[in-house]
Design an enzyme around this catalytic site. Sequence first.
Site, mmCIF file in Angstrom:
data_model
loop_
_atom_site.group_PDB
_atom_site.id
_atom_site.type_symbol
_atom_site.label_atom_id
_atom_site.label_comp_id
_atom_site.label_asym_id
_atom_site.label_seq_id
_atom_site.Cartn_x
_atom_site.Cartn_y
_atom_site.Cartn_z
ATOM 1 N N HIS A 57 46.196 39.401 47.301
ATOM 2 C CA HIS A 57 47.113 38.939 45.705
ATOM 3 C C HIS A 57 47.636 39.094 45.942
ATOM 4 O O HIS A 57 48.978 38.476 45.704
ATOM 5 C CB HIS A 57 46.529 40.002 44.751
ATOM 6 C CG HIS A 57 47.015 39.952 43.201
ATOM 7 N ND1 HIS A 57 46.031 39.175 42.828
ATOM 8 C CD2 HIS A 57 48.283 40.099 42.816
ATOM 9 C CE1 HIS A 57 46.902 39.249 41.770
ATOM 10 N NE2 HIS A 57 47.504 40.205 41.706
ATOM 11 N N GLU A 84 45.475 32.058 38.007
ATOM 12 C CA GLU A 84 45.951 33.417 38.929
ATOM 13 C C GLU A 84 46.170 32.991 39.932
ATOM 14 O O GLU A 84 45.189 32.613 40.618
ATOM 15 C CB GLU A 84 45.053 34.341 38.198
ATOM 16 C CG GLU A 84 45.047 35.624 38.711
ATOM 17 C CD GLU A 84 43.614 37.204 38.112
ATOM 18 O OE1 GLU A 84 43.513 36.935 36.887
ATOM 19 O OE2 GLU A 84 43.438 38.142 39.330
ATOM 20 N N ASP A 116 33.038 25.103 27.019
ATOM 21 C CA ASP A 116 33.792 25.578 26.306
ATOM 22 C C ASP A 116 33.646 26.799 27.190
ATOM 23 O O ASP A 116 32.191 27.632 26.935
ATOM 24 C CB ASP A 116 32.491 25.686 25.255
ATOM 25 C CG ASP A 116 33.256 26.864 24.249
ATOM 26 O OD1 ASP A 116 33.634 27.804 24.436
ATOM 27 O OD2 ASP A 116 32.943 26.465 23.000
ATOM 28 N N LYS A 123 34.604 41.247 35.298
ATOM 29 C CA LYS A 123 36.162 39.901 34.963
ATOM 30 C C LYS A 123 36.442 39.367 36.774
ATOM 31 O O LYS A 123 36.757 37.892 35.949
ATOM 32 C CB LYS A 123 37.064 40.888 34.783
ATOM 33 C CG LYS A 123 38.305 39.980 34.161
ATOM 34 C CD LYS A 123 39.224 39.452 35.757
ATOM 35 C CE LYS A 123 40.323 38.825 35.145
ATOM 36 N NZ LYS A 123 40.627 38.204 36.016
#
Length: 440
Positions: free
Chosen positions: A393, A85, A296, A280
Amino acid sequence: MTKTIAGFSKLSKSEKIDWIVSTYFSHDSSAKSILEQYWSSDKKLQQLHDEFIENTISNYYLPFGVAPNFLINNKLYTIPMAIEESSVVAAASKAAKFWLNRGGFKTEVISTTKIGQVHFMFHGNPGNLKSYFNHIKPKLFEDSKSITKNMEKRGGGILDIELKDKTEHIKGYYQLHASFETLDAMGANFINTCLEQFAKTFKDEALHFKGFPNEEKDIQIVMSILSNYVPDCLVRAEVSCNIEDLNDDENITPEEFASKFIQAVNIAEVEPYRAVTHNKGIMNGIDAVVLATGNDFRAVEAGIHAYASRKGTYSSLTHAKIENGKFYFWMEIPLALGTVGGLTGLHPLVKLALELLHKPSAKELMQITAVAGLAQNFAALRSLTTTGIQKGHMKMHLMNILNQFEASEAEKITVVDYFKTHTATHNAVVDVIQKLRSKN
Ligand code: MEV
């Protein structure tokens, strides 16, 4: 419908690719070369990757970036991050720099206990089962000695085994609920091996236990597996400063910023729709470090989201407050990580990432990872409550759009320069590229 195939895993890599290409890409001559393009030219390295999983046909690259200037408990770190991202590493670096001049991040490992369970069925007298458990408990430890020997030498091992009655949920359902200290290992293999031994001893010995009538001797083991819910493997990360030191943006006063920031956190504390997106953003930082260090991320994700719902409603992992003129922002999360075992000694980039972090213990890595999550959330909330998220962004995403249009270096320079003073949206970027091209 396409063909099925038997014995696919037995084919050579090249035969597997030929089958994939002829079955799914007969119209596309580039498929094979795309797969091969991502192979390492170093045959040994490629073989290592081939052997990580079954049916490897290529490698899937993610950018491996670094975010420097993280001051954690007065020690400087450059944090490795593997993530696709666009804005995540930039945001982490920005947050690191912001807190570098304000005392940095303070962290603490609260606990490191991990859990594993043997789930089983028993339909007899609960009192008899309890007696059997008390009788057999020392043997559960004893029979696992060969598994736990090395871990115990280093100070870890099995901490306790409890019998849990779950019959109010499912008729006849009980557990051996065991806790473990696995030190610098994530511990999944260690825990699962111990659990499978517990299950075997527990089932076998029941056949000889005098306190069971015949019909109670047959304990049915359903499964033995560690839990990725690790609420007692907890780490805390925090930043704080005087409110007036939050003075980084001339468009908003430090007081206004602190107040809006805390409101944003409070909203995520009470509103699940927001909490999921809020968390998130935290996982953007956490997953990137977890991946870069060969841990993991699915286990970490599952455990953290379960923790975020532990009070019955999904809620924010971070919290913020003002107290005596000071702004505090913190997070406590469960993180079961390893710095030995698994991919950590195998994957060259993972080894490099750990070396970059001064070869941390698992406890240190928990702290660094939590900081990456807190920093990410700080950066996101800071943008959201001031400029909005799209400005930063889109600045980072600009390069993706330019690459989609196969922009030349000269076009990239012109377009990036243009959007230093204009708002970047997808359409605006496309517009500028097209105008530029129609001129030439
Ligand atoms: C995007 O990957 C993450 C954010 O949506 C997080 C947030 O909203 O807090 C920006």
